[in-house]
Design an enzyme around this catalytic site. Sequence first.
Site, PDB file in Angstrom:
ATOM      1  N   ASN A  86      -3.274   5.618  57.547  1.00 47.97           N
ATOM      2  CA  ASN A  86      -4.727   5.601  57.754  1.00 47.97           C
ATOM      3  C   ASN A  86      -5.361   4.226  57.534  1.00 47.97           C
ATOM      4  OD1 ASN A  86      -7.615   6.817  57.569  1.00 47.97           O
ATOM      5  ND2 ASN A  86      -7.274   5.847  55.569  1.00 47.97           N
ATOM      6  N   TYR A 150      -8.449  -5.609  67.158  1.00 45.57           N
ATOM      7  CA  TYR A 150      -8.406  -4.202  66.715  1.00 45.57           C
ATOM      8  C   TYR A 150      -7.865  -3.305  67.838  1.00 45.57           C
ATOM      9  CZ  TYR A 150     -10.463   0.054  64.553  1.00 45.57           C
ATOM     10  OH  TYR A 150     -10.689   1.289  63.983  1.00 45.57           O
ATOM     11  N   ALA A 151      -8.382  -3.509  69.063  1.00 47.98           N
ATOM     12  CA  ALA A 151      -7.931  -2.680  70.184  1.00 47.98           C
ATOM     13  C   ALA A 151      -6.444  -2.897  70.457  1.00 47.98           C
ATOM     14  CB  ALA A 151      -8.759  -3.004  71.427  1.00 47.98           C
ATOM     15  N   LYS A 154      -4.538  -1.050  67.717  1.00 52.77           N
ATOM     16  CA  LYS A 154      -4.673   0.394  67.881  1.00 52.77           C
ATOM     17  C   LYS A 154      -3.953   0.876  69.140  1.00 52.77           C
ATOM     18  CE  LYS A 154      -7.151   1.168  64.184  1.00 52.77           C
ATOM     19  NZ  LYS A 154      -6.546   1.839  63.029  1.00 52.77           N
ATOM     20  N   ILE A 183     -17.032   7.289  63.109  1.00 50.74           N
ATOM     21  CA  ILE A 183     -16.978   8.231  61.980  1.00 50.74           C
ATOM     22  C   ILE A 183     -17.759   7.584  60.828  1.00 50.74           C
ATOM     23  CG2 ILE A 183     -15.470   9.512  60.408  1.00 50.74           C
ATOM     24  CD1 ILE A 183     -14.939  10.237  63.347  1.00 50.74           C
TER      25      ILE A 183
HETATM   26  P1  NDP Z   1     -12.737   2.389  55.438  1.00 48.75           P
HETATM   27  O1  NDP Z   1     -12.937   0.935  55.559  1.00 48.75           O
HETATM   28  O2  NDP Z   1     -13.872   3.254  55.015  1.00 48.75           O
HETATM   29  O3  NDP Z   1     -11.498   2.701  54.473  1.00 48.75           O
HETATM   30  C1  NDP Z   1     -10.271   2.031  54.683  1.00 48.75           C
HETATM   31  C2  NDP Z   1      -9.456   2.087  53.417  1.00 48.75           C
HETATM   32  O4  NDP Z   1      -8.233   1.353  53.653  1.00 48.75           O
HETATM   33  C3  NDP Z   1     -10.159   1.432  52.241  1.00 48.75           C
HETATM   34  O5  NDP Z   1      -9.959   2.201  51.073  1.00 48.75           O
HETATM   35  C4  NDP Z   1      -9.469   0.090  52.158  1.00 48.75           C
HETATM   36  O6  NDP Z   1      -9.485  -0.485  50.867  1.00 48.75           O
HETATM   37  C5  NDP Z   1      -8.045   0.441  52.570  1.00 48.75           C
HETATM   38  N1  NDP Z   1      -7.292  -0.723  53.005  1.00 48.75           N
HETATM   39  C6  NDP Z   1      -7.719  -1.744  53.784  1.00 48.75           C
HETATM   40  N2  NDP Z   1      -6.750  -2.654  53.939  1.00 48.75           N
HETATM   41  C7  NDP Z   1      -5.683  -2.208  53.224  1.00 48.75           C
HETATM   42  C8  NDP Z   1      -4.390  -2.734  52.977  1.00 48.75           C
HETATM   43  N3  NDP Z   1      -3.992  -3.912  53.472  1.00 48.75           N
HETATM   44  N4  NDP Z   1      -3.545  -2.015  52.203  1.00 48.75           N
HETATM   45  C9  NDP Z   1      -3.931  -0.837  51.666  1.00 48.75           C
HETATM   46  N5  NDP Z   1      -5.152  -0.301  51.866  1.00 48.75           N
HETATM   47  C10 NDP Z   1      -6.026  -0.983  52.638  1.00 48.75           C
HETATM   48  O7  NDP Z   1     -12.169   2.852  56.869  1.00 48.75           O
HETATM   49  P2  NDP Z   1     -12.280   4.251  57.621  1.00 48.75           P
HETATM   50  O8  NDP Z   1     -12.080   5.364  56.682  1.00 48.75           O
HETATM   51  O9  NDP Z   1     -13.481   4.218  58.464  1.00 48.75           O
HETATM   52  O10 NDP Z   1     -11.036   4.123  58.604  1.00 48.75           O
HETATM   53  C11 NDP Z   1      -9.775   4.710  58.358  1.00 48.75           C
HETATM   54  C12 NDP Z   1      -8.923   4.527  59.601  1.00 48.75           C
HETATM   55  O11 NDP Z   1      -9.579   5.122  60.727  1.00 48.75           O
HETATM   56  C13 NDP Z   1      -8.704   3.053  59.963  1.00 48.75           C
HETATM   57  O12 NDP Z   1      -7.398   2.894  60.454  1.00 48.75           O
HETATM   58  C14 NDP Z   1      -9.714   2.819  61.059  1.00 48.75           C
HETATM   59  O13 NDP Z   1      -9.322   1.776  61.912  1.00 48.75           O
HETATM   60  C15 NDP Z   1      -9.701   4.167  61.762  1.00 48.75           C
HETATM   61  N6  NDP Z   1     -10.878   4.442  62.543  1.00 48.75           N
HETATM   62  C16 NDP Z   1     -12.121   4.505  61.935  1.00 48.75           C
HETATM   63  C17 NDP Z   1     -13.236   4.775  62.698  1.00 48.75           C
HETATM   64  C18 NDP Z   1     -14.609   4.846  62.103  1.00 48.75           C
HETATM   65  O14 NDP Z   1     -15.588   4.916  62.864  1.00 48.75           O
HETATM   66  N7  NDP Z   1     -14.780   4.845  60.804  1.00 48.75           N
HETATM   67  C19 NDP Z   1     -13.134   5.017  64.149  1.00 48.75           C
HETATM   68  C20 NDP Z   1     -11.800   4.926  64.667  1.00 48.75           C
HETATM   69  C21 NDP Z   1     -10.728   4.658  63.878  1.00 48.75           C
HETATM   70  P3  NDP Z   1     -10.743  -1.420  50.434  1.00 48.75           P
HETATM   71  O15 NDP Z   1     -11.966  -0.676  50.758  1.00 48.75           O
HETATM   72  O16 NDP Z   1     -10.596  -1.614  48.977  1.00 48.75           O
HETATM   73  O17 NDP Z   1     -10.624  -2.666  51.225  1.00 48.75           O
END
Ligand code: NDP
Length: 236
Positions: A86, A150-151, A154, A183
């Site tokens: 994720n 990003y694209a 993904k 989201i």
């Molecule tokens: P958030 O930014 O809310 O949460 C992402 C989490 O991943 C955070 O807890 C972050 O930690 C952690 N993280 C980031 N980099 C690392 C790393 N190198 N190692 C370990 N943990 C890491 O993202 P979302 O919940 O919105 O997104 C989750 C997934 O869904 C992602 O892959 C995103 O690309 C995808 N997605 C999201 C969409 C959206 O609209 N929200 C739409 C489409 C896809 P910290 O916050 O401490 O940096």
Amino acid sequence: MFDFTGKYVVVTGGNRGIGEAVVRRFLNEKAAGVAVLDVAEGLAYADPSEGGILYIGCDITNRPAVASAFEQIYAKFGRVDVLVNNAGITRDGMFHKMSDDNWDSVINVDLGGAYNCTRQVINRMRGQAGGRIIFISSISFYGNVGQANYASAKGALVSLTKTLARESARKNITVNCLLPAAIETGMLESLHYDKNDPNGPRMGKPENVASLICYLCSDEADFINGACIDINGGAR
Ligand code: NDP
């Protein structure tokens, strides 16, 4: 709704956003243990010493750190039944102005991190003849201005899903991918989406995504393999 009794789950980026909803949902569905890998120092919403959570501070781009995290997971859980890749980041900008750093960091986390974690489970899942792997792609897979990095990451996850599903099917491992649109999470706030814009797309909740992930990881989804599923409320 589903029953994950006896199942062990790993969720990357499970400290907030979609990952948090996924962790909570698996715990509600009686998973035996959920390991959370995240860069944050500690889990923001639960006491990791209680209730089946194993929190490991880990940057998923750091291969030795990932290997060590999975050593801890196998030592505690003995097996991994579900991996939800994720964790992801964005570093937006037009391609002609994009810094090498912004290209590299997104490819390294969104694609490289998923690779690093999946490599830690794939042979074990083959050995135990069963498993569920989820990748989170994005609606940006179809192309999005300002998101070439990003694209691309993904998009590669879609190709990886389809390839790994074919390679793993005979071992009773399913590999599926979600393509969410907007989201409501911290990531979206950082992209300055206005959820009150009447002309904007309908926005989803992390729980919408968690629900589909749980279904895909359940016994009921046994024959769904290599699927890349839009979850976008009609945005595309
Ligand atoms: P958030 O930014 O809310 O949460 C992402 C989490 O991943 C955070 O807890 C972050 O930690 C952690 N993280 C980031 N980099 C690392 C790393 N190198 N190692 C370990 N943990 C890491 O993202 P979302 O919940 O919105 O997104 C989750 C997934 O869904 C992602 O892959 C995103 O690309 C995808 N997605 C999201 C969409 C959206 O609209 N929200 C739409 C489409 C896809 P910290 O916050 O401490 O940096």
